[in-house]
Design an enzyme around this catalytic site. Structure first.
Site: not given
Ligand code: PGA
Length: 251
Positions: A10-12, A98, A100, A168, A174, A212, A233-234
Site C-alpha cells: 500500500n503505497w498510500k 483502511h 486512514e 491492522e 506507521g 509496521s 505500507g512504509g
Molecule cells: P505500515 O502501514 O506498514 O506503514 O505500518 C500499513 C498499512 O497502513 O496498510
C-alpha cells in the site's frame, strides 16, 4: 484455491511517476526471475500512477490494485473513482476501509461494506481493513471492536474468492510498533471464526496482517496460524525491503 501468501504493498500518497515506475519495474523483474515464487504480490499505487505501474508490470506475475473506490459505478461524485474504473486499468484488488480512510474521511463500516459490494460487482477482490485503536485496546475492547467492524464491513456478496480481510491494529500502522505474535494469533483466530459464520468457505478466506511489517519481522508474522499474507505500507516503498518481505513468506 491458492495457498500462496498474499503480499500487498500500500503505497498510500507517496511517490511520483518516475520513482513509482522504477519500483514497479524492479519488483516485476525480480518476481518474474523467481519463476514460481510461491507468493502472490499486489501493488496498490496512488490512483494517478496505476496506469503507469500497470504498463511496467505487464507480463510479470505482479498484480496491481487501488487504495479505495466509491460505492457507485458512476455519477456526480467529484474527485472519486469507481471500482469499474480500477478494473478498467487492469486492477485485480482494491483496499477498502483502511483506518486512514475511516479516520480522516469518517468512513463507517456500513460505507465500507457498500464499497466492498461495489468492488465485487466490478469483479475486483476487496481487501477489507479492520482494527482497533490504542484506546480501544487499553480499555479491553479490541475483540469487540474488531468483531463489530468485521460483521458490519462485509457485504452479503463477500466470498472467500472475492474478499480478503486485513487486520491492522491502528496503533501499529506507521508507528514501528507491531502486535505481538500472541495478539496476532488470537485476533486472526477470532476473525477466522467470525468470518466463517458470515462467508461461505470462510476457511479459505485470506486473512492479512498489517501494521509496521518489515523485512525483520515478516518471516515470523507470515508463519503464524491464520495469517495468509500481509498488507505493507512504509516498507513497500523500498523494492528490496518489500521483496524480502515477500520472500519471507516461503520456506
Ligand atoms: P505500515 O502501514 O506498514 O506503514 O505500518 C500499513 C498499512 O497502513 O496498510
Amino acid at each position: 484455491m491458492s495457498v500462496a501468501k498474499l503480499i500487498v504493498g500500500n503505497w498510500k500518497m507517496n511517490g511520483l511517476l518516475d520513482d513509482s515506475r522504477a519500483r514497479a519495474r524492479t519488483l516485476g523483474s525480480a518476481v518474474s526471475a523467481l519463476k514460481d515464487s510461491g507468493f502472490d504480490m499486489v501493488l496498490c499505487p496512488p490512483a494517478t500512477m496505476i496506469n503507469a505501474v500497470a504498463d511496467v508490470l505487464a507480463g510479470s506475475p505482479v498484480r496491481h490494485g487501488g487504495q479505495d473506490c466509491h460505492t457507485e459505478a458512476s455519477g456526480a461524485f467529484t474527485g472519486n473513482i469507481s471500482a469499474g474504473m480500477l478494473k478498467d486499468l487492469g486492477c485485480t484488488h482494491v483496499i477498502v476501509g483502511h483506518s486512514e480512510r475511516r479516520q480522516h474521511h469518517a468512513e463507517t463500516s456500513a460505507l465500507v461494506a457498500a464499497k466492498a459490494a461495489a468492488a465485487h460487482a466490478a469483479g475486483l477482490i476487496a481487501i477489507v481493513c479492520i482494527g482497533e485503536t490504542d484506546a480501544e485496546r487499553s480499555e479491553g475492547r479490541a475483540d469487540a471492536v474488531v468483531s463489530a467492524q468485521l460483521a458490519e464491513s462485509l457485504p452479503p456478496s463477500a466470498t472467500a474468492e472475492n474478499t480478503a480481510i486485513a487486520y491492522e491494529p491502528v496503533w501499529a500502522i506507521g508507528t514501528g510498533k507491531t502486535a505481538s505474535a500472541d495478539d496476532i494469533k488470537h485476533m486472526h483466530a477470532l476473525i477466522r471464526t467470525k468470518a466463517s459464520e458470515k462467508v461461505k468457505n470462510g476457511a479459505w478466506l485470506k486473512l492479512l496482517y498489517g501494521g509496521s511489517v518489515k523485512a525483520g519481522n515478516a518471516g515470523e508474522i507470515l508463519h503464524l496460524p491464520n495469517v495468509d499474507g500481509v498488507l505493507v505500507g512504509g516498507a513497500s516503498l523500498a523494492a528490496e525491503d518489500f521483496l524480502s518481505i515477500a520472500k519471507a513468506s516461503v520456506g
